[in-house]
Every structure is written in structure tokens, then in C-alpha cells.
Design a protein around this motif. Structure first.
Motif, mmCIF file in Angstrom:
data_model
loop_
_atom_site.group_PDB
_atom_site.id
_atom_site.type_symbol
_atom_site.label_atom_id
_atom_site.label_comp_id
_atom_site.label_asym_id
_atom_site.label_seq_id
_atom_site.Cartn_x
_atom_site.Cartn_y
_atom_site.Cartn_z
ATOM 1 N N PHE A 1 0.881 -1.171 0.000
ATOM 2 C CA PHE A 1 0.000 0.000 0.000
ATOM 3 C C PHE A 1 0.915 1.215 0.000
ATOM 4 C CE2 PHE A 1 -2.690 3.254 1.733
ATOM 5 C CZ PHE A 1 -3.987 2.913 1.421
ATOM 6 N N LEU A 2 0.991 1.910 -1.142
ATOM 7 C CA LEU A 2 1.833 3.103 -1.267
ATOM 8 C C LEU A 2 1.019 4.344 -0.957
ATOM 9 C CD1 LEU A 2 3.729 2.424 -4.617
ATOM 10 C CD2 LEU A 2 4.681 2.311 -2.316
ATOM 11 N N ASP A 3 1.588 5.217 -0.147
ATOM 12 C CA ASP A 3 0.951 6.484 0.206
ATOM 13 C C ASP A 3 1.892 7.607 -0.212
ATOM 14 O OD1 ASP A 3 -0.281 8.673 1.365
ATOM 15 O OD2 ASP A 3 -0.497 7.756 3.344
ATOM 16 N N PHE A 4 1.559 8.276 -1.329
ATOM 17 C CA PHE A 4 2.352 9.403 -1.813
ATOM 18 C C PHE A 4 1.855 10.636 -1.072
ATOM 19 C CE2 PHE A 4 2.589 6.211 -5.042
ATOM 20 C CZ PHE A 4 3.888 6.291 -5.519
ATOM 21 N N LYS A 5 2.704 11.191 -0.204
ATOM 22 C CA LYS A 5 2.231 12.237 0.704
ATOM 23 C C LYS A 5 3.293 13.298 0.943
ATOM 24 C CE LYS A 5 1.705 10.415 4.836
ATOM 25 N NZ LYS A 5 1.368 9.385 5.811
ATOM 26 N N ALA A 6 2.838 14.409 1.467
ATOM 27 C CA ALA A 6 3.730 15.488 1.894
ATOM 28 C C ALA A 6 3.294 15.925 3.290
ATOM 29 C CB ALA A 6 3.652 16.663 0.922
ATOM 30 N N SER A 7 4.258 16.290 4.102
ATOM 31 C CA SER A 7 3.960 16.667 5.488
ATOM 32 C C SER A 7 3.072 17.906 5.576
ATOM 33 C CB SER A 7 5.257 16.906 6.262
ATOM 34 O OG SER A 7 5.996 17.954 5.657
ATOM 35 N N TRP A 8 3.114 18.764 4.570
ATOM 36 C CA TRP A 8 2.360 20.010 4.576
ATOM 37 C C TRP A 8 0.990 19.883 3.895
ATOM 38 C CZ3 TRP A 8 1.597 20.845 -0.527
ATOM 39 C CH2 TRP A 8 2.534 20.304 -1.408
ATOM 40 N N CYS A 9 0.654 18.716 3.394
ATOM 41 C CA CYS A 9 -0.566 18.504 2.605
ATOM 42 C C CYS A 9 -1.746 18.152 3.513
ATOM 43 C CB CYS A 9 -0.304 17.383 1.597
ATOM 44 S SG CYS A 9 -1.767 16.810 0.719
ATOM 45 N N SER A 10 -2.765 18.992 3.523
ATOM 46 C CA SER A 10 -3.929 18.747 4.391
ATOM 47 C C SER A 10 -4.750 17.542 3.914
ATOM 48 C CB SER A 10 -4.810 19.992 4.486
ATOM 49 O OG SER A 10 -5.267 20.373 3.206
ATOM 50 N N THR A 11 -4.809 17.305 2.613
ATOM 51 C CA THR A 11 -5.511 16.126 2.099
ATOM 52 C C THR A 11 -4.791 14.863 2.539
ATOM 53 O OG1 THR A 11 -6.278 17.397 0.195
ATOM 54 C CG2 THR A 11 -6.394 14.998 0.011
ATOM 55 N N ASN B 1 -0.934 -7.973 7.456
ATOM 56 C CA ASN B 1 -0.855 -8.595 6.141
ATOM 57 C C ASN B 1 -0.422 -7.692 4.994
ATOM 58 O OD1 ASN B 1 -2.000 -11.422 6.611
ATOM 59 N ND2 ASN B 1 -3.497 -10.106 7.628
ATOM 60 N N ILE B 2 -0.447 -6.391 5.206
ATOM 61 C CA ILE B 2 -0.141 -5.436 4.143
ATOM 62 C C ILE B 2 1.124 -4.670 4.511
ATOM 63 C CG2 ILE B 2 -0.981 -3.415 2.872
ATOM 64 C CD1 ILE B 2 -3.851 -4.302 3.748
ATOM 65 N N THR B 3 1.987 -4.448 3.528
ATOM 66 C CA THR B 3 3.173 -3.616 3.732
ATOM 67 C C THR B 3 2.816 -2.190 3.346
ATOM 68 O OG1 THR B 3 4.629 -5.471 3.251
ATOM 69 C CG2 THR B 3 5.582 -3.265 3.075
ATOM 70 N N PHE B 4 2.835 -1.291 4.315
ATOM 71 C CA PHE B 4 2.528 0.122 4.081
ATOM 72 C C PHE B 4 3.835 0.874 3.880
ATOM 73 C CE2 PHE B 4 -1.233 -1.441 6.141
ATOM 74 C CZ PHE B 4 -2.266 -0.736 5.548
ATOM 75 N N ILE B 5 3.916 1.619 2.777
ATOM 76 C CA ILE B 5 5.109 2.401 2.469
ATOM 77 C C ILE B 5 4.685 3.840 2.185
ATOM 78 C CG2 ILE B 5 7.059 2.724 0.903
ATOM 79 C CD1 ILE B 5 7.010 -0.283 0.350
ATOM 80 N N ASP B 6 5.268 4.774 2.925
ATOM 81 C CA ASP B 6 5.045 6.197 2.689
ATOM 82 C C ASP B 6 6.102 6.720 1.724
ATOM 83 O OD1 ASP B 6 2.941 6.201 4.461
ATOM 84 O OD2 ASP B 6 4.031 7.190 6.084
ATOM 85 N N VAL B 7 5.650 7.434 0.691
ATOM 86 C CA VAL B 7 6.554 8.027 -0.291
ATOM 87 C C VAL B 7 6.471 9.542 -0.121
ATOM 88 C CG1 VAL B 7 7.187 8.200 -2.721
ATOM 89 C CG2 VAL B 7 6.096 6.102 -1.870
ATOM 90 N N ASP B 8 7.547 10.136 0.361
ATOM 91 C CA ASP B 8 7.571 11.583 0.614
ATOM 92 C C ASP B 8 7.595 12.336 -0.715
ATOM 93 O OD1 ASP B 8 8.606 14.283 1.058
ATOM 94 O OD2 ASP B 8 8.982 13.615 3.112
ATOM 95 N N TRP B 9 6.544 13.095 -0.952
ATOM 96 C CA TRP B 9 6.396 13.802 -2.224
ATOM 97 C C TRP B 9 7.504 14.828 -2.427
ATOM 98 C CZ3 TRP B 9 3.715 12.511 -6.298
ATOM 99 C CH2 TRP B 9 3.570 13.438 -7.334
ATOM 100 N N ASP B 10 7.951 15.470 -1.357
ATOM 101 C CA ASP B 10 9.014 16.471 -1.483
ATOM 102 C C ASP B 10 10.321 15.832 -1.946
ATOM 103 O OD1 ASP B 10 7.327 18.556 -0.729
ATOM 104 O OD2 ASP B 10 7.801 18.309 1.395
#
Length: 136
Positions: free
Chosen positions: A43-53, A74-83
Motif C-alpha cells: 500500500f503506497l501512500d504518496f504524501k507530503a507533510s504540509w498537505c492537508s488532504t 498482512n499489508i506492507t505500508f510504504i510512505d513516499v515523501d512527495w518532497d
């Protein structure tokens, strides 16, 4: 029992409720491929620390994880820092349009994607898709 042993045991016992709550992995080159090659559902989460969404999505994801421990088990969660990775090869190859994009992958298949959606039902459906693939 001396004071030192008491404190060590107390801290250890106090941390038990948090033992099953693994933080998402932080993306780095090769991490995604490593997990996909071993058959993990990612489960990829493309995110930024400043993003309210992104923050709203994270609150929903964390609530769902707290309600169903099977997600994290059961799921591998990976955060992808947009910056850091917004212009990376990964983003280009996967055609990620913006931050606040959630993607589920297994093997060489994309199983689902949400862009800028914060609704519980949409995020839960995506997480359920991931869980179904992971436990099939």
C-alpha cells in the motif's frame, strides 16, 4: 526486585499495547521492488507533510488500522515523501498525478488507486482490496 529491574519491566509492560502498531516504512530506492518480489501486497501512500488532504487520508488509514489489526499484519505500508520523490522515476513510471495518491500493488499488478479522496468508504475499500489480495 531492585529499582532498575522494576523500571525496565514497567517500561516494557507499558509498551506492549504499541508492539503491534508498526509504523509505515519510509520509501527509498529498491524498497518497493524488494517487497513486491517477495510476494507482499504493498500500500503506497504518496504524501507530503504540509498537505492537508494527505493528513486527512492518514487519519482515516490510522483509524481503519486501529479497528482491524489484519491490515497491518498482512499489508506492507510504504510512505513516499512527495518532497523527496515527487519527480522520481517511480512517480513517472507509475503515472502518479500528485501527492495524496494511494496505490495498492501486488506482484506486477496495480490493484487499485485513489487520488485526493479522503472518504472513509473509499479508503476502506482500497485497504480491503489490499487485504483480500494479501490473504488470498
Amino acid at each position: 526486585m531492585d529499582r532498575r529491574h522494576f523500571l525496565v519491566l514497567t517500561v516494557g509492560a507499558a509498551s506492549l499495547p504499541f508492539a503491534g502498531k508498526a509504523a509505515p516504512l519510509e520509501y527509498e530506492a529498491g524498497l518497493l521492488e524488494k517487497h513486491l518480489k517477495t510476494g507482499d501486497t504493498v500500500f503506497l501512500d504518496f504524501k507530503a507533510s504540509w498537505c492537508s488532504t494527505c493528513a486527512a487520508q492518514e487519519r482515516v488509514i490510522n483509524t481503519l488500522k486501529s479497528e482491524n489489526s489484519d491490515y497491518e499484519a498482512n499489508i506492507t505500508f510504504i510512505d513516499v515523501d512527495w518532497d523527496d520523490y515527487g519527480k522520481s522515476e517511480l512517480v513517472k513510471r507509475m503515472k502518479i498525478p500528485r501527492r495524496s495518491t494511494l496505490v495498492v500493488l501486488k506482484g506486477d499488478q496495480e490493484l487499485g488507486r485513489i487520488v485526493a479522496q479522503t472518504g472513509r468508504s473509499q479508503i476502506k475499500a482500497l485497504m480491503d482490496t489490499a487485504l483480500e489480495a494479501a490473504t488470498a
